[in-house]
Write a protein that holds these residues in place. Sequence first.
Motif, PDB file in Angstrom:
ATOM      1  N   LEU A   1      34.047 -20.308   2.443  1.00  0.00           N
ATOM      2  CA  LEU A   1      34.552 -19.428   1.385  1.00  0.00           C
ATOM      3  C   LEU A   1      34.305 -17.956   1.738  1.00  0.00           C
ATOM      4  O   LEU A   1      35.130 -17.101   1.411  1.00  0.00           O
ATOM      5  N   ALA A   2      33.196 -17.659   2.392  1.00  0.00           N
ATOM      6  CA  ALA A   2      32.873 -16.256   2.681  1.00  0.00           C
ATOM      7  C   ALA A   2      33.967 -15.566   3.511  1.00  0.00           C
ATOM      8  O   ALA A   2      34.492 -14.523   3.086  1.00  0.00           O
ATOM      9  N   PRO A   3      34.366 -16.112   4.675  1.00  0.00           N
ATOM     10  CA  PRO A   3      35.446 -15.435   5.409  1.00  0.00           C
ATOM     11  C   PRO A   3      36.783 -15.482   4.680  1.00  0.00           C
ATOM     12  O   PRO A   3      37.610 -14.559   4.806  1.00  0.00           O
ATOM     13  N   PHE A   4      36.997 -16.549   3.914  1.00  0.00           N
ATOM     14  CA  PHE A   4      38.240 -16.646   3.141  1.00  0.00           C
ATOM     15  C   PHE A   4      38.283 -15.552   2.071  1.00  0.00           C
ATOM     16  O   PHE A   4      39.312 -14.890   1.871  1.00  0.00           O
ATOM     17  N   ALA A   5      37.171 -15.346   1.377  1.00  0.00           N
ATOM     18  CA  ALA A   5      37.112 -14.312   0.339  1.00  0.00           C
ATOM     19  C   ALA A   5      37.375 -12.930   0.930  1.00  0.00           C
ATOM     20  O   ALA A   5      38.029 -12.080   0.307  1.00  0.00           O
ATOM     21  N   LYS A   6      36.865 -12.707   2.143  1.00  0.00           N
ATOM     22  CA  LYS A   6      37.127 -11.413   2.794  1.00  0.00           C
ATOM     23  C   LYS A   6      38.612 -11.222   3.062  1.00  0.00           C
ATOM     24  O   LYS A   6      39.164 -10.134   2.842  1.00  0.00           O
ATOM     25  N   LYS A   7      39.270 -12.275   3.536  1.00  0.00           N
ATOM     26  CA  LYS A   7      40.712 -12.165   3.811  1.00  0.00           C
ATOM     27  C   LYS A   7      41.507 -11.996   2.522  1.00  0.00           C
ATOM     28  O   LYS A   7      42.521 -11.281   2.491  1.00  0.00           O
TER      29      LYS A   7
ATOM     30  N   ALA B   1      29.799 -12.841   2.533  1.00  0.00           N
ATOM     31  CA  ALA B   1      31.074 -12.267   2.077  1.00  0.00           C
ATOM     32  C   ALA B   1      30.943 -10.801   1.711  1.00  0.00           C
ATOM     33  O   ALA B   1      31.945 -10.076   1.661  1.00  0.00           O
ATOM     34  N   GLY B   2      29.739 -10.339   1.417  1.00  0.00           N
ATOM     35  CA  GLY B   2      29.541  -8.936   1.044  1.00  0.00           C
ATOM     36  C   GLY B   2      30.295  -8.579  -0.222  1.00  0.00           C
ATOM     37  O   GLY B   2      30.322  -9.342  -1.195  1.00  0.00           O
TER      38      GLY B   2
ATOM     39  N   TRP C   1      33.408 -13.248  -8.213  1.00  0.00           N
ATOM     40  CA  TRP C   1      33.716 -14.672  -8.055  1.00  0.00           C
ATOM     41  C   TRP C   1      32.904 -15.483  -9.060  1.00  0.00           C
ATOM     42  O   TRP C   1      31.702 -15.252  -9.247  1.00  0.00           O
ATOM     43  N   PHE C   2      33.564 -16.429  -9.701  1.00  0.00           N
ATOM     44  CA  PHE C   2      32.878 -17.385 -10.563  1.00  0.00           C
ATOM     45  C   PHE C   2      32.462 -18.593  -9.726  1.00  0.00           C
ATOM     46  O   PHE C   2      33.214 -19.030  -8.829  1.00  0.00           O
TER      47      PHE C   2
ATOM     48  N   ASP D   1      27.229  -7.144  -8.732  1.00  0.00           N
ATOM     49  CA  ASP D   1      26.293  -6.228  -8.066  1.00  0.00           C
ATOM     50  C   ASP D   1      25.482  -6.909  -6.972  1.00  0.00           C
ATOM     51  O   ASP D   1      24.276  -6.700  -6.821  1.00  0.00           O
ATOM     52  N   GLY D   2      26.137  -7.795  -6.237  1.00  0.00           N
ATOM     53  CA  GLY D   2      25.500  -8.422  -5.087  1.00  0.00           C
ATOM     54  C   GLY D   2      24.568  -9.568  -5.408  1.00  0.00           C
ATOM     55  O   GLY D   2      23.837 -10.037  -4.530  1.00  0.00           O
ATOM     56  N   LYS D   3      24.593 -10.064  -6.658  1.00  0.00           N
ATOM     57  CA  LYS D   3      23.731 -11.180  -7.037  1.00  0.00           C
ATOM     58  C   LYS D   3      24.526 -12.200  -7.845  1.00  0.00           C
ATOM     59  O   LYS D   3      25.467 -11.849  -8.554  1.00  0.00           O
ATOM     60  N   ILE D   4      24.100 -13.457  -7.741  1.00  0.00           N
ATOM     61  CA  ILE D   4      24.734 -14.506  -8.532  1.00  0.00           C
ATOM     62  C   ILE D   4      24.042 -14.566  -9.885  1.00  0.00           C
ATOM     63  O   ILE D   4      22.845 -14.846  -9.969  1.00  0.00           O
TER      64      ILE D   4
END
Length: 390
Positions: free
Chosen positions: A241-247, A272-273, A279-280, A375-378
Amino acid sequence: MLNKKLVKLAIPVAVGALALTACGGDKDDSSSGGGKPTFSIGFQGPLSGDNSALGINEDNGLKLAVEEANKKGDLPFTLKVVDGDDQGLPDQSPAAAQKLIGDTSVVAVVGPAFSGPTKAAGGLYAQAQLAAVTPSATNPDLTNQGFSSFLRGAPNDNEQGAGMAEYLSKHEKAKKVFVIDDKSEYGVGLAKVAIDSLKAAGVTVETDSVPAKTPDYTAAATKVVNSKADALIYAGYYADLAPFAKKLADGGFKGIGVSGDGSNDAKFVELAGAASEKWFLTCPCTDATKNESTKAFTEAYTAKFNTPPGTYSAESYDIANLIISEMKKLGKDVTRDKLLAALKGVNYKGLTKEFAFDDKGELKTKNVYLYQVADGKIGYLGDVATLSAS
């Protein structure tokens, strides 16, 4: 169904497993102190590989429970943990299970953690009558495979997939949703439930399957953007998901992103940064850092591992303690088959929920929870059903 390669591996294991069915620890182990027998609880899950954070979360929960139980000093036996690293991969699962089955001290297993490895090893554990109590393998079909020693300590994806659909259709009023699975046992099962539930709610659905470890998610992201869907559900693990979210972010996707417990880990945010923002993430697991019932657990876990508990850490801790509770009732005469029978009838109140299983091994409680990256946290939002109705 096991493929031919797995069947070849299963034959020698089955022979050994039958001989071990009634085994019950290392009863002559005087090194444990006081002449007590030593029993082990196994763990099977990814302790290395792309999605290892999810396995380490659970393994740590088990290890904390065993350490605390030994420290109390009231056990008629000494406990150990034996790890079986399957890397989260079905083809590594039989060997990990075989390691645990072949260890005569192992009387129950916490895991397997993932659905694909569970399907690959469930028959082996059943032949050995070795209880495998998973905190997180959620594919609904796992309890339809005839795995007589498999117990699921979490609501399955019938609840999680339906929860995703309910939140998007009722709370977010989505009219069109794109659903993508990663072709894994977990992803395909979760996606199917979400698709069926969305369609039942009158939502237009577009679908695709993109295998894990896809080198470049540009084409998939472009397809989602061009679909003009209000939301995307990704059924897979955080490493993809991380590289997908970036794209998706690079392609200008403005819709709502939703994924499940396989992506609900701080590693998703780390990899993903900025693309992980908003994202939920759903999960049958609670946030141990937020609930009063898990406050002491969180403090002990953080002190021991120098990091807060993660996804399914508290649930794994609970499952370990319910296993230990039933072992204490059996005393020094713990055997695999006796413990399995006890666990099937357990009614245990853990820190996270009540644990009791139906005749198929499914947990009777069904709560699913929603999280969101900010803000970078879940961050923990609460129960999906309650949020959907608001």
